[in-house]
Design an enzyme around this catalytic site. Structure first.
Site, PDB file in Angstrom:
ATOM      1  N   TYR A   1       0.825  -1.203   0.000  1.00  0.00           N
ATOM      2  CA  TYR A   1       0.000   0.000   0.000  1.00  0.00           C
ATOM      3  C   TYR A   1       0.865   1.262   0.000  1.00  0.00           C
ATOM      4  O   TYR A   1       0.376   2.349  -0.284  1.00  0.00           O
ATOM      5  CB  TYR A   1      -0.925   0.042   1.216  1.00  0.00           C
ATOM      6  CG  TYR A   1      -1.878  -1.117   1.345  1.00  0.00           C
ATOM      7  CD1 TYR A   1      -2.083  -2.023   0.300  1.00  0.00           C
ATOM      8  CD2 TYR A   1      -2.588  -1.323   2.528  1.00  0.00           C
ATOM      9  CE1 TYR A   1      -2.955  -3.090   0.438  1.00  0.00           C
ATOM     10  CE2 TYR A   1      -3.470  -2.390   2.665  1.00  0.00           C
ATOM     11  CZ  TYR A   1      -3.642  -3.272   1.631  1.00  0.00           C
ATOM     12  OH  TYR A   1      -4.511  -4.333   1.778  1.00  0.00           O
TER      13      TYR A   1
ATOM     14  N   HIS B   1       0.522 -11.717   1.839  1.00  0.00           N
ATOM     15  CA  HIS B   1      -0.535 -11.013   1.127  1.00  0.00           C
ATOM     16  C   HIS B   1      -1.226 -11.847   0.039  1.00  0.00           C
ATOM     17  O   HIS B   1      -2.382 -11.606  -0.289  1.00  0.00           O
ATOM     18  CB  HIS B   1       0.037  -9.730   0.501  1.00  0.00           C
ATOM     19  CG  HIS B   1      -0.942  -8.618   0.394  1.00  0.00           C
ATOM     20  ND1 HIS B   1      -0.573  -7.302   0.316  1.00  0.00           N
ATOM     21  CD2 HIS B   1      -2.298  -8.598   0.357  1.00  0.00           C
ATOM     22  CE1 HIS B   1      -1.637  -6.533   0.235  1.00  0.00           C
ATOM     23  NE2 HIS B   1      -2.702  -7.296   0.252  1.00  0.00           N
TER      24      HIS B   1
END
Length: 303
Positions: free
Chosen positions: A51, A107
């Site tokens: 992010y 992730h």
């Protein structure tokens, strides 16, 4: 019932609603939005290496003035810049300005290199070393979870997955498998039917329930997700919406409410499959027509 804590398989507890930083971008505005979320009552911040705003989230966490133990921090190994798991967690801790994170996730299965058992052993070492309290995964399906569990010394505490009514039927086997093995599911993009796919079958039951309960449609969808026993990861840059998201924890949907949303979601999923099939057929037909046209132009007889 409010957004209560959910017990994880390692004995720790996780707040059942989180503020996610996925869509915030970077810079001062990201810090401001995380600060805002904390100020209205979010105690669980969900971020990730990919992010690119862990540092901004960390600044907001420090400026909140809250004790470290009063905030639950999740971040994820995303393979950013080709860094390995060991280096990535150290960088994340530095960016966040903390000595440990509460939950660290792989992730995506493709990031578990060279393979899932090897990557998971590295995650177990991080937990053993005290850099993370709990370890888990994200976007893992049942086959990947089975591979992981076959070699794991420590079970994953959580699996964060896409979940909203239009994918519920597809994703529910993952949730059920997790429940059977003590793995808590986390849900992201719960509001997709309203924010990115409006006008579908889910709109009617959600709007009807919202009208009956005198709440916002997004609150109904969050309460629907809560009814599935998952941790909900959501986000907004608007303070009033964030307050509404927290208030959604007090909504009491009936079994019929949940069933109506489930049914509408399944109907929408079937429609999407039909549209996808029709689109593929149209592409094939167009390609064939172009092919015949070219052959005709070149004088090639295909009959």
């Amino acid at each position: 019932m409010p957004w209560d804590l959910i017990k994880l398989n390692d004995g720790t507890s996780i707040p059942s609603v989180a503020f996610g930083t996925w869509t915030l971008g970077g810079g001062a505005q990201a810090t401001d939005y995380v600060e805002q979320a904390i100020s209205v009552g979010f105690s669980h911040i969900d971020t990730a290496q990919s992010y690119r705003n862990e540092e901004e989230a960390g600044k907001a966490i420090r400026e909140s003035g809250l004790a470290r133990e009063d905030l639950y921090i999740t971040t994820k190994f995303s393979g950013r810049d080709g860094l390995d798991i060991e280096t990535s967690i150290k960088n994340s801790l530095k960016f966040l300005g903390v000595d440990y994170v509460d939950l660290y996730l792989i992730h995506h299965p493709r990031l578990a290199t060279p393979d899932i058992p090897t990557a998971w052993a590295k995650m177990e070492k991080l937990k053993q070393d005290g850099l993370v309290k709990s370890i888990g995964v994200s976007n893992f399906g049942v086959p990947e979870l089975q591979i992981l569990l076959a070699s794991a010394k420590v079970k994953p505490a959580a699996n964060q997955i896409l979940l909203h009514p239009y994918v519920h039927a597809r994703q529910s086997p993952i949730i059920e498998f997790g429940n059977a093995h003590g793995i808590v599911s986390e849900a992201y993009s719960v509001l997709i039917p309203l924010t990115h796919q409006p006008g579908g079958p889910v709109d009617k039951p959600v709007n009807d329930i919202a009208s009956r309960l005198q709440v916002k449609p997004e609150q109904v969808l969050l309460a629907w997700a809560k009814s599935k026993g998952v941790v909900v990861v959501t986000s907004s840059t608007k303070e009033e919406r964030l307050k509404g998201y927290l208030a959604a924890g007090d909504l009491a949907l009936t079994a019929d409410d949940v069933a109506a949303i489930d049914a509408a979601g399944a109907k929408g999923a079937r429609r999407q499959k039909v549209r996808a099939f029709v689109s593929r057929v149209a592409v094939v037909a167009l390609a064939a027509a172009v092919g015949f046209g070219v052959c005709g132009y070149l004088g090639i007889d295909l009959i």
